[in-house]
Design a protein around this motif. Structure first.
Motif, short mmCIF file in Angstrom:
data_model
loop_
_atom_site.label_atom_id
_atom_site.label_comp_id
_atom_site.label_asym_id
_atom_site.label_seq_id
_atom_site.Cartn_x
_atom_site.Cartn_y
_atom_site.Cartn_z
N ALA A 1 116.26 -30.48 18.03
CA ALA A 1 116.04 -31.12 16.83
C ALA A 1 114.88 -29.88 16.20
N GLU A 2 114.06 -29.61 16.66
CA GLU A 2 113.29 -28.50 16.08
C GLU A 2 113.03 -26.93 16.27
N ALA A 3 113.84 -27.32 17.74
CA ALA A 3 114.76 -25.89 18.27
C ALA A 3 116.02 -25.81 17.29
N LEU A 4 116.61 -26.39 17.72
CA LEU A 4 118.21 -26.39 16.75
C LEU A 4 118.29 -25.75 15.35
N LEU A 5 117.29 -26.30 14.98
CA LEU A 5 116.73 -26.05 12.60
C LEU A 5 116.62 -24.52 13.23
N ALA A 6 115.05 -24.68 14.38
CA ALA A 6 115.11 -22.79 14.34
C ALA A 6 115.92 -21.74 14.56
N THR A 7 116.81 -22.12 15.42
CA THR A 7 118.03 -21.12 15.55
C THR A 7 118.81 -21.54 14.37
N ILE A 8 119.15 -22.14 13.60
CA ILE A 8 120.25 -21.81 12.53
C ILE A 8 119.63 -21.12 11.62
N VAL A 9 118.31 -21.39 11.81
CA VAL A 9 116.92 -20.54 10.10
C VAL A 9 117.24 -19.29 10.22
N GLY A 10 117.08 -19.08 11.40
CA GLY A 10 117.41 -17.18 12.44
C GLY A 10 118.36 -16.57 12.23
N LEU A 11 119.47 -17.67 12.58
CA LEU A 11 120.95 -17.18 12.20
C LEU A 11 121.19 -17.12 10.75
N PHE B 1 103.33 -24.73 14.55
CA PHE B 1 103.88 -23.32 15.26
C PHE B 1 105.82 -23.33 14.61
N GLY B 2 106.62 -24.76 15.15
CA GLY B 2 107.78 -24.09 14.20
C GLY B 2 107.70 -23.47 12.68
N SER B 3 106.76 -24.70 12.47
CA SER B 3 107.00 -24.82 11.13
C SER B 3 106.56 -23.11 10.26
N PHE B 4 105.92 -22.21 10.98
CA PHE B 4 105.11 -21.02 10.84
C PHE B 4 106.58 -20.25 10.90
N GLY C 1 111.53 -20.15 17.74
CA GLY C 1 110.73 -21.55 17.78
C GLY C 1 112.20 -22.03 18.55
N THR C 2 113.06 -21.64 18.95
CA THR C 2 114.15 -22.80 20.54
C THR C 2 113.23 -22.78 20.91
N VAL C 3 112.73 -21.65 22.13
CA VAL C 3 111.98 -22.69 23.67
C VAL C 3 110.77 -22.90 22.89
N VAL C 4 110.26 -22.42 21.36
CA VAL C 4 109.14 -23.55 21.59
C VAL C 4 109.12 -25.15 21.22
#
Length: 238
Positions: free
Chosen positions: A188-198, A24-27, A160-163
């Motif tokens: 790390a997955e959560a932080l990466l999703a936040t960074i990519v989103g921003l 889900f995080g990859s998606f 993604g962060t929540v997941v």
């Protein structure tokens, strides 16, 4: 801190973090990356489009201001394909010529020339405003995607962060340990999703505001041109 985990988070081991990301995080990351790439393509396209529009608008306006008669700008209008001003001018000019032809269908045999009245000029102005709406629609195309990215990307990153955090808590429960080695991958997955989103949202917000300012300027500029055209047409009709 575990050296491996620290290296993953702080030493730029980005591919390792992506490799450990859940399905889900990859998606979420794929969708956000797609939105970011499309946004940059639109930004570059709009930058080129507005640059060409401003150049042709300026060139056509100078030609129109130098002309002694409205009809003298027809050639320059046809040569300025990127200028919304030239398309608005052609719409007004053709409407003006049709009205003159209708008013004087008797040709050279009629006793006097019938001049255009206020109702006729109102029809010309309406034709030019319709053309303005069409031209603005062309310029506004794809800008809505920037607004969608600006609004939705942060929320997708948050999702993604929540997941990622949920995965971290799930790993703690499964392994019975709250060590950094267990928690860090999910964080790390959560932080990466936040960074990519921003990273997708911030350029989109800036570009959307920039494009809106450009569109407002072009719309006002074209509105003033319509007034100048009608004023010149009335002077020539006296």
């Amino acid at each position: 801190m575990n050296p491996t985990v620290a290296a993953s988070i702080f030493s730029g081991s980005l591919w390792q973090i992506i490799g450990n990301t859940s399905t889900f995080g990859s998606f979420i990351l794929i969708v956000l990356t797609f939105m970011s790439i499309v946004s940059w393509v639109i930004i570059f396209h709009k930058w080129r489009q507005f640059k060409a529009v401003e150049k042709d608008n300026h060139r056509f306006q100078q030609s129109f201001q130098r002309a002694r008669q409205i009809s003298e700008s027809v050639g320059q209008a046809k040569a300025s394909a990127n200028s919304p001003l030239s398309q608005i001018y052609l719409a007004g000019y053709h409407e003006l010529m049709e009205l003159k032809e209708q008013k004087n269908q008797g040709g050279t045999l009629q006793e006097k020339v019938n001049r255009l009245d206020d109702d006729d000029f109102e029809i010309v102005e309406m034709a030019m405003e319709r053309s303005l709406t069409d031209q603005m629609g062309i310029l506004e195309s794809k800008v809505i995607f920037l607004a969608s990215t600006a609004n939705s990307a942060p929320f997708m990153g948050l999702l993604g962060t929540v997941v990622g955090i949920m995965d971290s808590f799930w790993a703690i429960g499964e392994r019975g340990s709250a060590s950094l080695a267990v928690v860090a991958p999910g964080i790390a997955e959560a932080l990466l999703a936040t960074i990519v989103g921003l990273g997708a949202a911030i350029p989109a917000v800036i570009a959307f505001n920039w494009a809106n300012n450009k569109l407002k300027f072009i719309n006002d500029f074209a509105g003033n041109f319509i007034s100048s055209f009608i004023s010149q047409a009335k002077k020539e009709a006296r």
